[in-house]
Scaffold this motif. Structure first.
Motif, PDB file in Angstrom:
ATOM      1  N   GLN A 159       0.755  -1.214   0.021  1.00 57.18           N
ATOM      2  CA  GLN A 159       0.070   0.006  -0.205  1.00 57.18           C
ATOM      3  C   GLN A 159       0.867   1.112   0.224  1.00 57.18           C
ATOM      4  O   GLN A 159       1.833   1.527   0.882  1.00 57.18           O
ATOM      5  CB  GLN A 159      -0.911   0.178   1.246  1.00 57.18           C
ATOM      6  CG  GLN A 159      -1.923  -1.266   1.347  1.00 57.18           C
ATOM      7  CD  GLN A 159      -2.635  -1.269   2.689  1.00 57.18           C
ATOM      8  OE1 GLN A 159      -2.373  -0.652   3.619  1.00 57.18           O
ATOM      9  NE2 GLN A 159      -3.481  -2.249   2.805  1.00 57.18           N
ATOM     10  N   ALA A 160       0.910   2.045  -1.063  1.00 53.22           N
ATOM     11  CA  ALA A 160       1.593   3.207  -1.352  1.00 53.22           C
ATOM     12  C   ALA A 160       1.431   4.270  -0.164  1.00 53.22           C
ATOM     13  O   ALA A 160       0.134   4.541   0.293  1.00 53.22           O
ATOM     14  CB  ALA A 160       1.346   3.845  -2.480  1.00 53.22           C
ATOM     15  N   ASP A 161       2.289   4.970   0.399  1.00 51.85           N
ATOM     16  CA  ASP A 161       2.071   5.937   1.361  1.00 51.85           C
ATOM     17  C   ASP A 161       1.556   7.176   0.512  1.00 51.85           C
ATOM     18  O   ASP A 161       1.613   7.576  -0.324  1.00 51.85           O
ATOM     19  CB  ASP A 161       3.433   6.520   1.807  1.00 51.85           C
ATOM     20  CG  ASP A 161       3.086   7.804   2.693  1.00 51.85           C
ATOM     21  OD1 ASP A 161       2.036   8.141   3.151  1.00 51.85           O
ATOM     22  OD2 ASP A 161       4.106   8.101   3.358  1.00 51.85           O
ATOM     23  N   PRO A 162       0.184   7.562   1.111  1.00 50.19           N
ATOM     24  CA  PRO A 162      -0.678   8.790   0.395  1.00 50.19           C
ATOM     25  C   PRO A 162       0.223   9.934  -0.019  1.00 50.19           C
ATOM     26  O   PRO A 162      -0.174  10.874  -0.777  1.00 50.19           O
ATOM     27  CB  PRO A 162      -1.881   8.967   1.484  1.00 50.19           C
ATOM     28  CG  PRO A 162      -1.886   7.947   2.530  1.00 50.19           C
ATOM     29  CD  PRO A 162      -0.596   7.286   2.309  1.00 50.19           C
ATOM     30  N   ARG A 163       1.404  10.107   0.926  1.00 46.54           N
ATOM     31  CA  ARG A 163       2.094  11.220   0.563  1.00 46.54           C
ATOM     32  C   ARG A 163       3.403  11.122  -0.202  1.00 46.54           C
ATOM     33  O   ARG A 163       4.438  11.882  -0.427  1.00 46.54           O
ATOM     34  CB  ARG A 163       2.635  11.647   1.973  1.00 46.54           C
ATOM     35  CG  ARG A 163       1.518  12.221   3.001  1.00 46.54           C
ATOM     36  CD  ARG A 163       2.119  13.069   4.126  1.00 46.54           C
ATOM     37  NE  ARG A 163       3.030  14.171   3.832  1.00 46.54           N
ATOM     38  CZ  ARG A 163       3.451  14.817   5.032  1.00 46.54           C
ATOM     39  NH1 ARG A 163       3.584  14.438   6.435  1.00 46.54           N
ATOM     40  NH2 ARG A 163       4.176  15.892   4.655  1.00 46.54           N
ATOM     41  N   ASN A 164       3.248  10.040  -1.001  1.00 50.29           N
ATOM     42  CA  ASN A 164       4.233   9.854  -1.977  1.00 50.29           C
ATOM     43  C   ASN A 164       4.331  10.949  -3.024  1.00 50.29           C
ATOM     44  O   ASN A 164       3.099  11.253  -3.346  1.00 50.29           O
ATOM     45  CB  ASN A 164       4.166   8.392  -2.614  1.00 50.29           C
ATOM     46  CG  ASN A 164       4.742   7.002  -1.815  1.00 50.29           C
ATOM     47  OD1 ASN A 164       5.488   7.484  -0.904  1.00 50.29           O
ATOM     48  ND2 ASN A 164       4.474   5.948  -2.519  1.00 50.29           N
ATOM     49  N   GLN A 165       5.329  11.218  -3.608  1.00 46.60           N
ATOM     50  CA  GLN A 165       5.362  12.253  -4.797  1.00 46.60           C
ATOM     51  C   GLN A 165       4.379  11.612  -5.951  1.00 46.60           C
ATOM     52  O   GLN A 165       4.617  10.336  -6.142  1.00 46.60           O
ATOM     53  CB  GLN A 165       6.875  12.754  -5.267  1.00 46.60           C
ATOM     54  CG  GLN A 165       7.453  13.285  -3.896  1.00 46.60           C
ATOM     55  CD  GLN A 165       6.991  14.534  -3.580  1.00 46.60           C
ATOM     56  OE1 GLN A 165       6.723  15.633  -4.595  1.00 46.60           O
ATOM     57  NE2 GLN A 165       6.814  14.850  -2.461  1.00 46.60           N
ATOM     58  N   GLN A 166       4.070  12.460  -6.660  1.00 43.18           N
ATOM     59  CA  GLN A 166       3.245  11.829  -7.907  1.00 43.18           C
ATOM     60  C   GLN A 166       4.139  11.240  -8.726  1.00 43.18           C
ATOM     61  O   GLN A 166       5.271  11.756  -9.020  1.00 43.18           O
ATOM     62  CB  GLN A 166       2.529  12.876  -8.657  1.00 43.18           C
ATOM     63  CG  GLN A 166       1.264  13.459  -7.649  1.00 43.18           C
ATOM     64  CD  GLN A 166       0.055  13.997  -8.721  1.00 43.18           C
ATOM     65  OE1 GLN A 166       0.566  14.741  -9.832  1.00 43.18           O
ATOM     66  NE2 GLN A 166      -1.049  13.971  -8.336  1.00 43.18           N
ATOM     67  N   GLY A 167       3.824  10.330  -9.480  1.00 43.48           N
ATOM     68  CA  GLY A 167       4.539   9.630 -10.664  1.00 43.48           C
ATOM     69  C   GLY A 167       5.562   8.715 -10.200  1.00 43.48           C
ATOM     70  O   GLY A 167       6.280   8.174 -10.987  1.00 43.48           O
ATOM     71  N   ILE A 168       5.592   8.436  -8.897  1.00 44.39           N
ATOM     72  CA  ILE A 168       6.702   7.317  -8.295  1.00 44.39           C
ATOM     73  C   ILE A 168       6.278   6.120  -8.528  1.00 44.39           C
ATOM     74  O   ILE A 168       5.083   5.660  -8.176  1.00 44.39           O
ATOM     75  CB  ILE A 168       7.047   7.759  -7.087  1.00 44.39           C
ATOM     76  CG1 ILE A 168       7.916   9.041  -6.712  1.00 44.39           C
ATOM     77  CG2 ILE A 168       7.974   6.618  -6.463  1.00 44.39           C
ATOM     78  CD1 ILE A 168       8.199   9.305  -5.463  1.00 44.39           C
ATOM     79  N   ASN A 169       6.925   5.436  -9.341  1.00 45.10           N
ATOM     80  CA  ASN A 169       6.485   3.877  -9.533  1.00 45.10           C
ATOM     81  C   ASN A 169       7.001   3.433  -8.189  1.00 45.10           C
ATOM     82  O   ASN A 169       8.195   3.266  -7.748  1.00 45.10           O
ATOM     83  CB  ASN A 169       7.245   3.117 -10.555  1.00 45.10           C
ATOM     84  CG  ASN A 169       6.866   3.785 -12.024  1.00 45.10           C
ATOM     85  OD1 ASN A 169       5.615   4.315 -12.000  1.00 45.10           O
ATOM     86  ND2 ASN A 169       7.818   4.078 -12.858  1.00 45.10           N
ATOM     87  N   ARG A 170       6.392   2.270  -7.942  1.00 43.81           N
ATOM     88  CA  ARG A 170       6.918   1.180  -6.981  1.00 43.81           C
ATOM     89  C   ARG A 170       7.857   0.115  -7.395  1.00 43.81           C
ATOM     90  O   ARG A 170       7.706  -0.519  -8.493  1.00 43.81           O
ATOM     91  CB  ARG A 170       5.369   0.241  -6.617  1.00 43.81           C
ATOM     92  CG  ARG A 170       5.388  -0.446  -5.356  1.00 43.81           C
ATOM     93  CD  ARG A 170       4.142  -1.228  -5.209  1.00 43.81           C
ATOM     94  NE  ARG A 170       3.849  -2.473  -5.956  1.00 43.81           N
ATOM     95  CZ  ARG A 170       2.780  -3.180  -6.021  1.00 43.81           C
ATOM     96  NH1 ARG A 170       1.792  -2.573  -5.562  1.00 43.81           N
ATOM     97  NH2 ARG A 170       2.723  -4.084  -6.609  1.00 43.81           N
ATOM     98  N   PRO A 171       8.791   0.296  -6.539  1.00 49.27           N
ATOM     99  CA  PRO A 171       9.660  -0.634  -6.880  1.00 49.27           C
ATOM    100  C   PRO A 171       9.525  -2.086  -6.685  1.00 49.27           C
ATOM    101  O   PRO A 171       8.646  -2.497  -6.092  1.00 49.27           O
ATOM    102  CB  PRO A 171      10.992  -0.327  -5.998  1.00 49.27           C
ATOM    103  CG  PRO A 171      10.135   0.598  -4.773  1.00 49.27           C
ATOM    104  CD  PRO A 171       8.953   1.099  -5.182  1.00 49.27           C
ATOM    105  N   ASP A 172      10.154  -3.115  -7.507  1.00 49.49           N
ATOM    106  CA  ASP A 172       9.838  -4.479  -7.474  1.00 49.49           C
ATOM    107  C   ASP A 172      10.014  -4.979  -6.016  1.00 49.49           C
ATOM    108  O   ASP A 172       9.395  -5.819  -5.796  1.00 49.49           O
ATOM    109  CB  ASP A 172      10.831  -5.050  -8.363  1.00 49.49           C
ATOM    110  CG  ASP A 172      10.556  -4.911  -9.639  1.00 49.49           C
ATOM    111  OD1 ASP A 172       9.252  -4.468 -10.128  1.00 49.49           O
ATOM    112  OD2 ASP A 172      11.341  -5.082 -10.625  1.00 49.49           O
ATOM    113  N   HIS A 173      10.942  -4.407  -5.251  1.00 47.97           N
ATOM    114  CA  HIS A 173      11.253  -5.160  -3.900  1.00 47.97           C
ATOM    115  C   HIS A 173      10.289  -4.937  -3.033  1.00 47.97           C
ATOM    116  O   HIS A 173      10.263  -5.603  -1.877  1.00 47.97           O
ATOM    117  CB  HIS A 173      12.621  -4.444  -3.485  1.00 47.97           C
ATOM    118  CG  HIS A 173      12.567  -3.117  -3.045  1.00 47.97           C
ATOM    119  ND1 HIS A 173      13.364  -1.883  -3.626  1.00 47.97           N
ATOM    120  CD2 HIS A 173      11.817  -2.240  -2.120  1.00 47.97           C
ATOM    121  CE1 HIS A 173      13.117  -0.742  -3.400  1.00 47.97           C
ATOM    122  NE2 HIS A 173      12.282  -0.768  -2.510  1.00 47.97           N
ATOM    123  N   ALA A 174       9.116  -3.875  -3.273  1.00 47.19           N
ATOM    124  CA  ALA A 174       8.057  -3.879  -2.254  1.00 47.19           C
ATOM    125  C   ALA A 174       7.140  -4.920  -2.605  1.00 47.19           C
ATOM    126  O   ALA A 174       6.301  -5.169  -1.742  1.00 47.19           O
ATOM    127  CB  ALA A 174       7.291  -2.518  -2.601  1.00 47.19           C
TER     128      ALA A 174
END
Lengths: 217, 217
Positions: free
Chosen positions: B196-211
Motif C-alpha cells: 500500500q503506497a504512502d498517500p504522501r508519495n510524490q506523484q508519478g513515483i513507481n513502486r519498486p519491485d522490492h516492495a
C-alpha cells in the motif's frame, strides 16, 4: 476486561511510550489472536526462549508440555516472561532510519504454578482444544489417566502484563516527504489454508466445522 | 553450510530428539524465512522475551534498536537466547493427547557484542534493508551520522544453535485409527499482501519491485 493493569518497572515502556497499552482487553485480544507464544525462563543461569502454544481462560494464561521435559520444570514457580507477537506490516520509509514494522505484542511476567489435580488438568486441556476447535473435545477418544499424568500444565495469573502496538505505517522526517522515493507498507498476516484430511480417516467421515473455522491474527 | 553445529547441554534435545537438527543449512533456512525473532535476556534477575527483527550475514545473526533502550544494553556481552519460530500446521488427532502443531524453530545461544564502528554499523543496516528489500538501500535518503549513532546493533556468532522441526502431521495411537473421528491438519502460513503506497508519495513515483517481492516462511 477494561480493568487497567498496573504499570511496573518491568512493564513500563521507556522508549516510545505511546506504543504501550495496559488494559486487559488489549492484552487479551493479542493472546486470543495467536496461540503461538515464546516463553522465556532461566535454566542454569542462561535464558531460554521456548516456542509453545498458550491459551487463556479468564485472567490466567496456560501452556503445557511433557511432564518429563526440563523446560516446564525449569519454569515452575520461577520468574518467566511469556510473549505473543503478531507481525502486521513491513514499513518502507524514505530513510533507512524510519523503516519499521507494524505489530502487536503482549508480554506477561510472573511465576507459573504447575496444576496438580488431574481433573483440573483435564479441564484445562479441554479448554485448549475447545478454544482452537469448538465442539471437538467431546468427539475425541477420552484422555487416559496416564496421558493426563504425562502432561504438565503451567498456569500463570495475568497480573503484570502489557501490550505494545505499532500501527502507524510510514512516519518519515518531514523534510523527506519531498523526496522522490516510494514509501509504503507491505501488510502480512497469518493465513489459514484448507484443512487436509488424514488419509487414514475412516470412510464417510465428514469434516467437522471446527476444522475450517480456525482464525488467527 | 552443511557444517555440523556442536551439540551442547543447552541445544541437546532430551524430548523427541528426532525433531532436532544441528546443521547450519537447516538453522539458516529458518532464520532467513522469518525476520521476526524473540530474544531472551536476563534483566535484573528476570527473563525478558523481546520480539524484534533479526537478520543474518554469514555465520552471524544481528538485531538492532535504540542505543538508548534498556533492552539492548541488558543483552550486550550477556547470555541471550534468540529464537525464530514458524507455525506450519495445526494437527487435529483422534485423541487430545496427539493434537499438536507442525512447526520449524531455530534457537541460538550466545553472548552478543555491540558493534562500535560507525561504518560497520551502516554496513550492517544496509544488509538488513537489502535482505528484505533488494536494491532499496541506494534509493534512500542516506543515513546521517546522528542516526547511525542513535542505533545500537548487536552481533552474535552462530556457534551454539539448533533447529527443531515437527513436520509429521497426524500421528495417532495405532488403535485409534479405527475410530470414526475426523483427523487432519490445518496448514497456516504467513501471507504477504499487496503493498500500500504512502498517500504522501510524490506523484508519478513507481513502486519498486522490492516492495512486492517480500517472502516469508
Amino acid at each position: 476486561m477494561t480493568d487497567p493493569l498496573p504499570i511496573t518497572p518491568r512493564t513500563r515502556l521507556r522508549r516510545a511510550p505511546q506504543r504501550g497499552a495496559f488494559d486487559r482487553a488489549t492484552v487479551y485480544a493479542i493472546l486470543d489472536a495467536m496461540p503461538l507464544c515464546h516463553v522465556g525462563y532461566v535454566l542454569e543461569g542462561s535464558p531460554v526462549v521456548m516456542p509453545t502454544i498458550q491459551w487463556r481462560e479468564g485472567d490466567h494464561v496456560y501452556w503445557h508440555g511433557s511432564a518429563a521435559g526440563r523446560g516446564l520444570k525449569a519454569a515452575v514457580e520461577q520468574e518467566v516472561c511469556l510473549t505473543v507477537s503478531l507481525l502486521d506490516s513491513f514499513v518502507l520509509a524514505r530513510s533507512a532510519m524510519h523503516h519499521s514494522v507494524d505489530y502487536r505484542s503482549a508480554m506477561i511476567f510472573g511465576r507459573p504454578l504447575k496444576i496438580q489435580d488431574p481433573d483440573e488438568k483435564a479441564a484445562k486441556l479441554k479448554c485448549l482444544i475447545e478454544s482452537l476447535y469448538p465442539g471437538r473435545w467431546d468427539l475425541l477418544r477420552p484422555m487416559t489417566e496416564q496421558e493426563v499424568k504425562a502432561t504438565a500444565i503451567l498456569s500463570m495469573p495475568i497480573e503484570e502484563a502489557s501490550a505494545k502496538i505499532r500501527q502507524r505505517g510510514v512516519v518519515d522526517d518531514e523534510a523527506d516527504y519531498a523526496r522522490p522515493i516510494w514509501a509504503g507498507v507491505v501488510p502480512v498476516r497469518m493465513q489459514v489454508l484448507e484443512p487436509q484430511a488424514d488419509p487414514r480417516n475412516q470412510q464417510g467421515i465428514n469434516r467437522p466445522d471446527h476444522a475450517s473455522s480456525v482464525e488467527l491474527g
